[in-house]
Design a protein around this motif. Structure first.
Motif, PDB file in Angstrom:
ATOM      1  N   LEU A 134       0.840  -1.206   0.000  1.00 35.42           N
ATOM      2  CA  LEU A 134       0.000   0.000   0.000  1.00 35.42           C
ATOM      3  C   LEU A 134       0.875   1.257   0.000  1.00 35.42           C
ATOM      4  CD1 LEU A 134      -2.666  -1.541   2.375  1.00 35.42           C
ATOM      5  CD2 LEU A 134      -2.632  -1.526  -0.114  1.00 35.42           C
ATOM      6  N   ARG A 135       2.039   1.150   0.612  1.00 34.81           N
ATOM      7  CA  ARG A 135       3.036   2.239   0.510  1.00 34.81           C
ATOM      8  C   ARG A 135       3.465   2.389  -0.947  1.00 34.81           C
ATOM      9  NH1 ARG A 135       5.962  -0.203   5.183  1.00 34.81           N
ATOM     10  NH2 ARG A 135       7.635  -0.878   3.816  1.00 34.81           N
ATOM     11  N   ARG A 136       3.654   1.261  -1.604  1.00 34.85           N
ATOM     12  CA  ARG A 136       4.086   1.291  -3.023  1.00 34.85           C
ATOM     13  C   ARG A 136       3.007   1.949  -3.894  1.00 34.85           C
ATOM     14  NH1 ARG A 136       7.163   2.458  -6.871  1.00 34.85           N
ATOM     15  NH2 ARG A 136       7.134   1.104  -8.697  1.00 34.85           N
ATOM     16  N   ILE A 137       1.738   1.635  -3.615  1.00 39.10           N
ATOM     17  CA  ILE A 137       0.657   2.251  -4.392  1.00 39.10           C
ATOM     18  C   ILE A 137       0.633   3.766  -4.154  1.00 39.10           C
ATOM     19  CG2 ILE A 137      -1.864   2.388  -4.660  1.00 39.10           C
ATOM     20  CD1 ILE A 137      -1.959  -0.644  -4.240  1.00 39.10           C
ATOM     21  N   ILE A 257      -3.612  -2.486  -9.959  1.00 43.31           N
ATOM     22  CA  ILE A 257      -4.383  -3.542  -9.290  1.00 43.31           C
ATOM     23  C   ILE A 257      -3.458  -4.310  -8.354  1.00 43.31           C
ATOM     24  CG2 ILE A 257      -6.002  -5.467  -9.601  1.00 43.31           C
ATOM     25  CD1 ILE A 257      -7.018  -3.468 -11.460  1.00 43.31           C
ATOM     26  N   LEU A 258      -3.877  -4.418  -7.097  1.00 42.15           N
ATOM     27  CA  LEU A 258      -3.156  -5.268  -6.140  1.00 42.15           C
ATOM     28  C   LEU A 258      -3.962  -6.548  -5.977  1.00 42.15           C
ATOM     29  CD1 LEU A 258      -0.891  -5.750  -4.057  1.00 42.15           C
ATOM     30  CD2 LEU A 258      -2.323  -4.593  -2.361  1.00 42.15           C
ATOM     31  N   TYR A 259      -3.412  -7.639  -6.523  1.00 49.60           N
ATOM     32  CA  TYR A 259      -4.082  -8.937  -6.443  1.00 49.60           C
ATOM     33  C   TYR A 259      -3.670  -9.643  -5.157  1.00 49.60           C
ATOM     34  CZ  TYR A 259      -5.061  -8.311 -11.420  1.00 49.60           C
ATOM     35  OH  TYR A 259      -5.503  -7.829 -12.622  1.00 49.60           O
ATOM     36  N   LYS A 260      -4.175 -10.866  -4.998  1.00 52.64           N
ATOM     37  CA  LYS A 260      -3.803 -11.632  -3.809  1.00 52.64           C
ATOM     38  C   LYS A 260      -2.296 -11.947  -3.824  1.00 52.64           C
ATOM     39  CE  LYS A 260      -5.171 -16.412  -4.993  1.00 52.64           C
ATOM     40  NZ  LYS A 260      -4.850 -16.594  -6.323  1.00 52.64           N
ATOM     41  N   ASN A 261      -1.785 -12.213  -2.642  1.00 58.22           N
ATOM     42  CA  ASN A 261      -0.373 -12.549  -2.438  1.00 58.22           C
ATOM     43  C   ASN A 261       0.575 -11.455  -2.907  1.00 58.22           C
ATOM     44  OD1 ASN A 261      -1.347 -14.873  -1.366  1.00 58.22           O
ATOM     45  ND2 ASN A 261      -1.149 -16.039  -3.260  1.00 58.22           N
ATOM     46  N   PHE A 262       0.098 -10.214  -2.795  1.00 60.88           N
ATOM     47  CA  PHE A 262       0.929  -9.012  -2.980  1.00 60.88           C
ATOM     48  C   PHE A 262       1.419  -8.828  -4.407  1.00 60.88           C
ATOM     49  CE2 PHE A 262       1.646 -11.177   1.109  1.00 60.88           C
ATOM     50  CZ  PHE A 262       0.826 -10.378   1.886  1.00 60.88           C
ATOM     51  N   ASP A 263       0.727  -9.447  -5.356  1.00 65.21           N
ATOM     52  CA  ASP A 263       1.078  -9.249  -6.765  1.00 65.21           C
ATOM     53  C   ASP A 263       0.426  -7.975  -7.254  1.00 65.21           C
ATOM     54  OD1 ASP A 263       2.750 -11.424  -7.094  1.00 65.21           O
ATOM     55  OD2 ASP A 263       1.073 -12.803  -7.409  1.00 65.21           O
ATOM     56  N   LEU A 264       1.285  -7.070  -7.699  1.00 64.46           N
ATOM     57  CA  LEU A 264       0.845  -5.727  -8.080  1.00 64.46           C
ATOM     58  C   LEU A 264       1.027  -5.565  -9.586  1.00 64.46           C
ATOM     59  CD1 LEU A 264       0.028  -2.940  -6.831  1.00 64.46           C
ATOM     60  CD2 LEU A 264       2.456  -2.427  -6.671  1.00 64.46           C
ATOM     61  N   GLU A 265      -0.015  -5.078 -10.253  1.00 67.36           N
ATOM     62  CA  GLU A 265       0.108  -4.830 -11.696  1.00 67.36           C
ATOM     63  C   GLU A 265      -0.198  -3.377 -11.981  1.00 67.36           C
ATOM     64  OE1 GLU A 265      -1.883  -7.668 -14.198  1.00 67.36           O
ATOM     65  OE2 GLU A 265      -0.780  -9.347 -13.312  1.00 67.36           O
ATOM     66  N   ILE A 266       0.686  -2.764 -12.779  1.00 70.11           N
ATOM     67  CA  ILE A 266       0.529  -1.358 -13.153  1.00 70.11           C
ATOM     68  C   ILE A 266       0.288  -1.365 -14.658  1.00 70.11           C
ATOM     69  CG2 ILE A 266       1.650   0.923 -13.109  1.00 70.11           C
ATOM     70  CD1 ILE A 266       3.522  -1.002 -10.978  1.00 70.11           C
ATOM     71  N   MET A 267      -0.869  -0.903 -15.063  1.00 64.84           N
ATOM     72  CA  MET A 267      -1.276  -0.999 -16.476  1.00 64.84           C
ATOM     73  C   MET A 267      -1.318   0.397 -17.070  1.00 64.84           C
ATOM     74  SD  MET A 267      -4.270  -3.384 -15.187  1.00 64.84           S
ATOM     75  CE  MET A 267      -3.970  -5.012 -14.514  1.00 64.84           C
ATOM     76  N   VAL A 268      -0.329   0.687 -17.896  1.00 62.27           N
ATOM     77  CA  VAL A 268      -0.240   2.031 -18.496  1.00 62.27           C
ATOM     78  C   VAL A 268       0.172   1.892 -19.963  1.00 62.27           C
ATOM     79  CG1 VAL A 268       0.871   4.304 -18.382  1.00 62.27           C
ATOM     80  CG2 VAL A 268       0.455   3.052 -16.277  1.00 62.27           C
ATOM     81  N   GLY A 269      -0.479   2.661 -20.824  1.00 60.02           N
ATOM     82  CA  GLY A 269      -0.096   2.705 -22.242  1.00 60.02           C
ATOM     83  C   GLY A 269      -0.137   1.343 -22.904  1.00 60.02           C
ATOM     84  N   GLY A 270      -1.112   0.528 -22.553  1.00 57.86           N
ATOM     85  CA  GLY A 270      -1.256  -0.789 -23.180  1.00 57.86           C
ATOM     86  C   GLY A 270      -0.254  -1.821 -22.693  1.00 57.86           C
ATOM     87  N   LYS A 271       0.527  -1.471 -21.650  1.00 51.72           N
ATOM     88  CA  LYS A 271       1.529  -2.428 -21.115  1.00 51.72           C
ATOM     89  C   LYS A 271       1.234  -2.727 -19.656  1.00 51.72           C
ATOM     90  CE  LYS A 271       5.705  -1.221 -23.630  1.00 51.72           C
ATOM     91  NZ  LYS A 271       6.747  -0.219 -23.491  1.00 51.72           N
ATOM     92  N   ILE A 272       1.603  -3.944 -19.246  1.00 56.53           N
ATOM     93  CA  ILE A 272       1.450  -4.302 -17.825  1.00 56.53           C
ATOM     94  C   ILE A 272       2.836  -4.455 -17.209  1.00 56.53           C
ATOM     95  CG2 ILE A 272       0.551  -5.992 -16.176  1.00 56.53           C
ATOM     96  CD1 ILE A 272      -1.482  -6.884 -18.232  1.00 56.53           C
ATOM     97  N   THR A 273       3.066  -3.730 -16.110  1.00 54.60           N
ATOM     98  CA  THR A 273       4.301  -3.934 -15.351  1.00 54.60           C
ATOM     99  C   THR A 273       3.924  -4.679 -14.077  1.00 54.60           C
ATOM    100  OG1 THR A 273       5.052  -1.814 -16.178  1.00 54.60           O
ATOM    101  CG2 THR A 273       6.299  -2.749 -14.343  1.00 54.60           C
ATOM    102  N   LYS A 274       4.612  -5.802 -13.829  1.00 53.87           N
ATOM    103  CA  LYS A 274       4.284  -6.616 -12.649  1.00 53.87           C
ATOM    104  C   LYS A 274       5.335  -6.429 -11.567  1.00 53.87           C
ATOM    105  CE  LYS A 274       1.835 -10.054 -15.330  1.00 53.87           C
ATOM    106  NZ  LYS A 274       1.340 -11.380 -15.433  1.00 53.87           N
ATOM    107  N   GLU A 275       4.877  -6.316 -10.341  1.00 55.82           N
ATOM    108  CA  GLU A 275       5.795  -6.229  -9.200  1.00 55.82           C
ATOM    109  C   GLU A 275       5.291  -7.168  -8.120  1.00 55.82           C
ATOM    110  OE1 GLU A 275       6.197  -2.239  -7.678  1.00 55.82           O
ATOM    111  OE2 GLU A 275       6.712  -1.407  -9.635  1.00 55.82           O
ATOM    112  N   HIS A 276       6.221  -7.646  -7.305  1.00 58.67           N
ATOM    113  CA  HIS A 276       5.802  -8.430  -6.135  1.00 58.67           C
ATOM    114  C   HIS A 276       6.059  -7.536  -4.922  1.00 58.67           C
ATOM    115  CE1 HIS A 276       4.627 -11.868  -3.904  1.00 58.67           C
ATOM    116  NE2 HIS A 276       5.756 -11.897  -3.236  1.00 58.67           N
ATOM    117  N   ALA A 277       4.974  -7.155  -4.229  1.00 56.97           N
ATOM    118  CA  ALA A 277       5.106  -6.092  -3.213  1.00 56.97           C
ATOM    119  C   ALA A 277       4.976  -6.624  -1.787  1.00 56.97           C
ATOM    120  CB  ALA A 277       4.051  -5.016  -3.492  1.00 56.97           C
ATOM    121  N   ASP A 278       5.405  -7.845  -1.554  1.00 57.13           N
ATOM    122  CA  ASP A 278       5.334  -8.439  -0.208  1.00 57.13           C
ATOM    123  C   ASP A 278       6.232  -7.657   0.762  1.00 57.13           C
ATOM    124  OD1 ASP A 278       4.746 -10.139   1.848  1.00 57.13           O
ATOM    125  OD2 ASP A 278       5.583 -11.946   0.923  1.00 57.13           O
ATOM    126  N   ALA A 279       5.907  -7.758   2.040  1.00 56.06           N
ATOM    127  CA  ALA A 279       6.730  -7.110   3.073  1.00 56.06           C
ATOM    128  C   ALA A 279       7.797  -8.084   3.555  1.00 56.06           C
ATOM    129  CB  ALA A 279       5.845  -6.712   4.247  1.00 56.06           C
TER     130      ALA A 279
END
Ligand code: NAD
Ligand code: 89Y
Length: 390
Positions: A134-137, A257-279
């Motif tokens: 949530l800090r990352r968002i 979008i923050l999905y389950k298990n801290f998988d974060l997807e940032i969707m901009v300009g037709g591209k998806i960037t995936k991050e794992h945002a676990d603590a």
């Protein structure tokens, strides 16, 4: 090394263990745990021994008479918050109080006003916005990655056994909104801005619970954004992802979008960037609570920095008053079946808060319980049911 600051923790129960661990970790930043307090002597003594705190008390008044803390951290349950905060603020001691700030908005206003009048630092330990994903968002939104979001969803759905650790929750007449609603409403405010009005439906799925255990809220934000804000302790889902909060945000440039298990997807300009945002799982933490435990350290560190730099915390009393106003509006909406605007509620609580702040402590008994949960429980009178007792 930063200047030393003496910290006292009041309440040494279930959740205070996380605070004590976090303060111990902040010894590197000059924190010295000088005293702990719990009306249960065994808990106070055990905490003092475990965390090597030199003195322990069973009465806050005695602690306040004998110690000179630079910061008091109140980790007792909600029914004691107002009385304790009014005491520590009257002594001029910078104070942190756990969520929920108060039982109702009148409580929150009385504490906020007392601190403001006395010029004393008061923060609420609202920790969810300090969780790693949530800090990352927050960071992504500040960078304007998706522009200003106009729609969002904040969702916390579980039926994890919270009752073993927190058995008192079953007796709360204001249950899930006061317990979890404060977190999800705070996130909605943090991500989408101040709230104009709230519509809410509550449900009581678990017959053993006195209050509502499910709340579905819709918020209209001042800037026109709309959010769905949900929390439940009655969702039978697999896998149960307790204590994760899921987030969806849509802005003019894209979505986060923050999905389950801290998988974060940032969707901009037709591209998806995936991050794992676990603590990080801190040395004293364990899954699945690690996400909350790490946020306690981050919250304490943030509040300490704010105090030291002479600024209000991001989660100051004034700020959390606005979060709690969303919860108060949610209860009122669930009772009335109508959308409830925040502004009149806040103004009303302001004048009530002023009157109560002047009143003697026994005026507290006049605080009314919410009608709907008490009716549903159908056992106690609304006055008796107003505050759950130990
Ligand atoms: P708890 O009942 O386990 O602990 C509360 C402690 O306060 C008990 O040991 C009790 O003896 C003590 N106490 C009661 N009255 C006191 C008084 N007048 N003076 C000193 N001590 C007193 O409750 P808990 O589960 O630890 O909850 C404490 C607070 O933490 C609640 O407000 C709860 O909502 C909050 N909490 C927050 C989170 C979070 O993620 N932010 C999670 C769990 C609980
Ligand atoms: O009480 C709740 C809270 O504030 O965070 C998690 C919790 O302890 C159980 O859902």
């Amino acid at each position: 090394m930063a200047d030393k600051i003496g910290v006292s923790v009041v309440g040494c129960g279930f959740f205070a263990q996380n605070h004590l661990n976090a303060w111990r970790d902040l010894a590197k930043d000059g924190v010295e745990l000088i005293a702990v307090c719990d009306i249960d002597a065994a808990k106070a003594k055990a905490a003092a021994e475990k965390f090597k705190v030199p003195r322990w008390y069973t009465d806050l008044d005695v602690l306040l008479a004998k110690e000179k803390p630079g910061l008091i951290d109140i980790v007792t349950r909600v029914e004691t918050h107002r009385e304790q905060v009014l005491k520590t603020v009257a002594k001029g001691i910078p104070t942190i109080v756990q969520k929920p700030f108060g039982f109702d908005l009148g409580d929150c206003r009385a504490m906020t006003l007392a601190a403001k009048k006395a010029g004393v630092f008061l923060a609420v330990h609202e920790n969810f916005r300090f969780q790693a994903p949530l800090r990352r968002i927050t960071e992504l939104l500040r960078q304007g990655v998706i522009g200003t979001p106009s729609w969002g969803r904040v969702s916390f759905r579980t039926d994890y056994d919270i009752y073993t650790g927190q058995p008192y929750l079953l007796n709360e007449t204001r249950f899930v909104i006061n317990d979890l609603g404060v977190h999800v409403c705070d996130l909605a405010r943090a991500f989408l801005g101040e709230v104009e009005h709230v519509t809410c439906e509550t449900q009581r799925r678990n017959p053993k619970a006195k209050g509502e255990d499910t709340a579905t809220m819709m918020m209209k934000h001042v800037n026109g954004a709309v959010s769905m804000v949900e929390c439940t302790y009655g969702a039978h889902r697999l896998p149960d992802i307790f204590p994760q909060t899921l987030i969806e945000l849509e802005g003019p440039k894209g979505a986060i979008i923050l999905y389950k298990n801290f998988d974060l997807e940032i969707m901009v300009g037709g591209k998806i960037t995936k991050e794992h945002a676990d603590a990080e799982v801190l040395h004293w933490a364990a899954r699945p609570w690690h996400i909350i435990q790490e946020s306690v350290l981050a919250t304490n560190a943030h509040i300490l920095n704010a105090l030291r730099s002479g600024k209000p915390a991001d989660v100051s009393a004034e700020d959390n008053f606005k979060t709690f106003a969303c919860c108060e509006a949610a209860y009122k909406s669930a009772e009335s079946g109508k959308a409830v605007a925040l502004e009149p509620l806040q103004a009303k609580a302001k004048s009530a808060g002023k009157a109560k702040a002047k009143a003697k402590p026994k005026a507290r008994a006049k605080v009314k319980s919410p009608k709907r949960p008490a009716k549903k429980a159908g056992k106690k009178s609304s006055k008796k049911a107003a505050r759950s007792k130990k």
